[in-house]
Enzyme design. Structure first.
Site, PDB file in Angstrom:
ATOM      1  NE  ARG A  38      -1.943  -1.990   3.004  1.00  0.00           N
ATOM      2  CZ  ARG A  38      -1.908  -3.287   2.662  1.00  0.00           C
ATOM      3  NH1 ARG A  38      -2.761  -3.762   1.793  1.00  0.00           N
ATOM      4  NH2 ARG A  38      -1.039  -4.098   3.205  1.00  0.00           N
ATOM      5  CB  THR A  39       3.313   2.636   2.427  1.00  0.00           C
ATOM      6  OG1 THR A  39       2.452   2.339   3.528  1.00  0.00           O
ATOM      7  CG2 THR A  39       3.982   3.974   2.673  1.00  0.00           C
ATOM      8  CE  LYS A  66      26.660  -4.984  -5.396  1.00  0.00           C
ATOM      9  NZ  LYS A  66      27.000  -4.144  -6.571  1.00  0.00           N
ATOM     10  NE  ARG A  88       6.946   1.046   5.415  1.00  0.00           N
ATOM     11  CZ  ARG A  88       5.695   0.611   5.359  1.00  0.00           C
ATOM     12  NH1 ARG A  88       5.441  -0.641   5.036  1.00  0.00           N
ATOM     13  NH2 ARG A  88       4.689   1.412   5.619  1.00  0.00           N
ATOM     14  CG  HIS A 116       3.143   4.455   8.716  1.00  0.00           C
ATOM     15  ND1 HIS A 116       3.450   5.320   7.684  1.00  0.00           N
ATOM     16  CD2 HIS A 116       2.657   3.327   8.122  1.00  0.00           C
ATOM     17  CE1 HIS A 116       3.169   4.729   6.533  1.00  0.00           C
ATOM     18  NE2 HIS A 116       2.685   3.529   6.776  1.00  0.00           N
TER      19      HIS A 116
END
Length: 296
Positions: A38-39, A66, A88, A116
């Site tokens: 969704r986000t 890496k 995020r 959030h």
């Protein structure tokens, strides 16, 4: 105001051609170190509908595999003359660290079990749209509050906007620092371990996903036991106000924190939250890019 800006962009999302040139020439990067449907999609759609260029980077395809640090990754992205970085990350505070170190704008799309903020903004917008107001409403936030960044952001947003908030969940899932929250907003926040009592007369019921992936230990005997005491059923909804609004940030664990008939019922605003998320994130991107500076 922010909500008015989001409202104007919601009108854009309803058009046949869902694009405006507000961010033409801007480059926006989605940097996601955790899975998201969704986000990430919502931010991508929001940016594209503003005519920005969008690049999606996940941790599995970045140089983090890496050994590159988050800050080095972000600095390299910024060196390519990008304008906004949407982050995020599983660590609380990661977006704040980047915001201090970079000159481009940074948006927190969820940091660990911390916050959030854009989810809370779209939730506030949805409540205002459906109820006509936020001030004076009684909002229940129920479930895994300990691990929920959505609960924290919504709590702060709702209290700021004058709502009364009832936090409901098992004692093992209520944060240990709740005392400071209660002291910061006396009379506006209540704690309940009895879900049925918390629901009495509630105007809005915001269910939280049971975040099994964040739970290092066992916080309840079984999923079935959790569903029995903290699952939102039609019977439990009947204890709230007759026009109670049902919300959930998604993804839903059907039959666990919410019954299918409740999630899909007429009182549910769950899919409207997703729709509103695009308009709200369009507003955020627009305002962060300097849009509306001349507006009153």
């Amino acid at each position: 105001s922010f909500l008015e800006t989001a409202e104007s962009f919601k009108e854009v999302t309803g058009r046949e051609i869902k694009k405006v040139p507000a961010l033409r020439g801007k480059t926006i990067v989605n940097l996601f170190y955790e899975p998201s449907t969704r986000t990430r999609t919502s931010f991508e759609l929001a940016a594209k509908r503003l005519s920005a260029d969008v690049i999606n980077i996940s941790s599995s395809t970045s140089s983090a595999t890496k050994g590159e640090t988050l800050l080095d990754t972000a600095r390299n992205i910024e060196a390519m003359k990008t304008d906004i970085l949407i982050v995020r990350h599983p660590m609380a505070g990661a977006p704040a660290l980047l915001a201090q170190q970079l000159t481009s704008s940074v948006i927190n799309a969820g940091d660990g079990a911390h916050e959030h903020p854009t989810q809370a903004l779209l939730d506030l917008y949805t409540i205002k749209e459906k109820k006509g107001r936020i001030q004076g409403l009684t909002v229940v936030i129920a479930g895994d509050i300990l691990h929920s960044r959505v609960a924290r952001s919504n709590l702060f947003g709702l209290v700021t906007m004058g709502a009364r908030v009832r936090l409901a969940g098992p004692g093992t899932m209520l944060p240990p620092l709740m005392g400071s929250w209660l002291a910061a907003a006396p009379g506006q926040i209540e704690l309940f371990t009895d879900f049925d009592k918390a629901l009495s007369g509630a105007d809005v019921i915001m269910m939280l996903r049971l975040q099994l992936e964040r739970q290092g230990g066992s916080f309840f005997p079984s999923v079935n036991e959790y569903a029995r005491y903290y699952g939102l059923t039609a019977r439990r909804v009947s204890q709230a106000a007759p026009d109670a609004l049902i919300m959930h940030p998604g993804p839903i664990n059907r039959g666990v924190e919410i019954a299918p008939e409740v999630a899909d019922g007429l009182s549910s605003a769950i899919l409207e939250q997703v729709t509103n998320g695009v308009a709200v994130r369009m507003a955020i991107l627009y305002l962060l890019s300097g849009g509306g500076k001349g507006d009153n």
